[in-house]
Design a protein around this motif. Sequence first.
Motif, short mmCIF file in Angstrom:
data_model
loop_
_atom_site.label_atom_id
_atom_site.label_comp_id
_atom_site.label_asym_id
_atom_site.label_seq_id
_atom_site.Cartn_x
_atom_site.Cartn_y
_atom_site.Cartn_z
N ARG A 11 36.15 62.53 15.31
CA ARG A 11 35.69 63.25 16.79
C ARG A 11 34.16 63.24 16.63
O ARG A 11 33.55 63.07 17.71
CB ARG A 11 35.96 64.65 16.76
CG ARG A 11 37.47 64.75 17.00
CD ARG A 11 38.43 66.15 17.05
NE ARG A 11 39.62 65.94 17.48
CZ ARG A 11 40.52 66.96 17.30
NH1 ARG A 11 40.05 68.18 16.74
NH2 ARG A 11 41.63 67.08 17.42
N LEU A 12 33.76 63.44 15.49
CA LEU A 12 32.21 63.53 15.45
C LEU A 12 31.47 62.31 15.67
O LEU A 12 30.52 62.12 16.41
CB LEU A 12 31.73 64.08 14.13
CG LEU A 12 30.19 64.17 13.70
CD1 LEU A 12 29.51 65.19 14.59
CD2 LEU A 12 29.86 64.67 12.35
N ALA A 13 32.08 61.27 15.08
CA ALA A 13 31.61 59.74 15.31
C ALA A 13 31.72 59.45 16.87
O ALA A 13 30.73 58.87 17.52
CB ALA A 13 32.17 58.90 14.43
N LEU A 14 32.83 59.71 17.30
CA LEU A 14 32.83 59.47 18.73
C LEU A 14 32.11 60.24 19.51
O LEU A 14 31.53 59.64 20.44
CB LEU A 14 34.15 59.68 19.10
CG LEU A 14 35.58 58.95 18.62
CD1 LEU A 14 36.99 59.35 19.02
CD2 LEU A 14 35.18 57.16 18.99
N HIS A 15 31.82 61.61 19.10
CA HIS A 15 30.79 62.14 19.97
C HIS A 15 29.43 61.59 19.85
O HIS A 15 28.71 61.58 20.87
CB HIS A 15 30.74 63.79 19.51
CG HIS A 15 29.71 64.40 20.08
ND1 HIS A 15 29.65 64.77 21.44
CD2 HIS A 15 28.36 64.78 19.59
CE1 HIS A 15 28.61 65.62 21.81
NE2 HIS A 15 27.89 65.73 20.50
N PRO A 21 26.10 53.03 26.15
CA PRO A 21 26.81 52.30 27.14
C PRO A 21 28.03 51.47 26.72
O PRO A 21 28.96 51.60 27.28
CB PRO A 21 25.81 51.27 27.78
CG PRO A 21 24.48 51.97 27.46
CD PRO A 21 24.63 52.63 26.33
N THR A 22 27.93 50.79 25.55
CA THR A 22 29.11 49.82 25.06
C THR A 22 29.05 50.28 23.40
O THR A 22 28.10 50.21 22.46
CB THR A 22 28.74 48.24 25.21
OG1 THR A 22 27.44 48.29 24.56
CG2 THR A 22 28.76 47.83 26.58
N ASN A 23 30.03 50.90 23.24
CA ASN A 23 30.12 51.37 21.73
C ASN A 23 30.26 50.14 20.82
O ASN A 23 31.31 49.37 20.84
CB ASN A 23 31.56 52.45 21.89
CG ASN A 23 31.74 52.87 20.52
OD1 ASN A 23 30.96 52.51 19.42
ND2 ASN A 23 32.91 53.61 20.53
N PRO A 24 29.29 50.28 19.93
CA PRO A 24 29.35 48.76 18.81
C PRO A 24 30.18 49.06 17.90
O PRO A 24 30.43 48.23 17.00
CB PRO A 24 27.80 49.04 18.51
CG PRO A 24 27.33 50.39 18.76
CD PRO A 24 28.04 50.85 19.73
N LEU A 25 30.84 50.43 17.53
CA LEU A 25 31.68 50.88 16.42
C LEU A 25 32.87 49.84 16.22
O LEU A 25 33.16 49.22 15.12
CB LEU A 25 31.95 52.12 16.46
CG LEU A 25 32.82 52.59 15.33
CD1 LEU A 25 32.05 52.59 14.02
CD2 LEU A 25 33.24 54.17 15.50
N LEU A 71 30.12 57.32 5.93
CA LEU A 71 31.48 57.94 5.96
C LEU A 71 32.16 58.30 7.23
O LEU A 71 33.68 58.03 7.43
CB LEU A 71 31.57 59.16 4.81
CG LEU A 71 32.53 59.68 4.19
CD1 LEU A 71 33.70 58.55 3.74
CD2 LEU A 71 32.36 61.00 3.55
N GLY A 72 31.48 58.83 7.92
CA GLY A 72 32.11 59.26 9.27
C GLY A 72 32.58 58.04 10.06
O GLY A 72 33.70 58.07 10.58
N LEU A 73 31.76 56.80 9.96
CA LEU A 73 32.09 55.58 10.65
C LEU A 73 33.04 54.97 10.18
O LEU A 73 34.07 54.43 10.96
CB LEU A 73 30.72 54.74 10.79
CG LEU A 73 29.39 55.08 11.47
CD1 LEU A 73 28.45 53.92 11.14
CD2 LEU A 73 29.68 55.35 12.90
#
Length: 172
Positions: A11-15, A21-25, A71-73
């Motif tokens: 949730r933290l990473a998504l926040h 604009p485009t999520n690179p994850l 670690l969050g990613l």
Amino acid sequence: PNQEVRIAFQRLALHWFQHIPTNPLPTMLQSLLVGDVDTFAEHLNRLIACTLSFFDLGGSQSEKSYHMFILGLLSHLSGDYKVRSNRESGKGRPDLLLIPTDPQEKYPGIVMEFKIADAEDQLQQAAQRALEQIKQKDYITEFRDHPPSGVLQLGIAFCNKKAAVAHDSSPS
């Protein structure tokens, strides 16, 4: 509590990425799984630049801040990997180990070691030192009992809001 912590990290990473604009994850994680280290490094740098604040990093640029960020990613890979932080392997404790949950899959085992560089022009040398530490301390020992298709070794160095990645792939 492990599942609760994993969900909190996700949730933290998504926040963090809501304002990009485009999520690179997803691309960053997929490139890691297929061993495309250049694309992984490019997207990692983009995420660092867009999400981390100098205030997050602390005045001393603590390695722990970057460690927790990565670690969050990587918590998003928890379905395909056991993500282990600072667990003993070989002759020491690598910063992160990613152990495939299904050794029959073609996902590699992944070892990450982090370093802080004093200046941006020293990033690549610090990343190389991290990679050498993986080899010297035999951190891939964890993968020998249940070998994945290979082991991706990543030395990652950070300085301010930039990162450099040195890598090596080896059969486990």
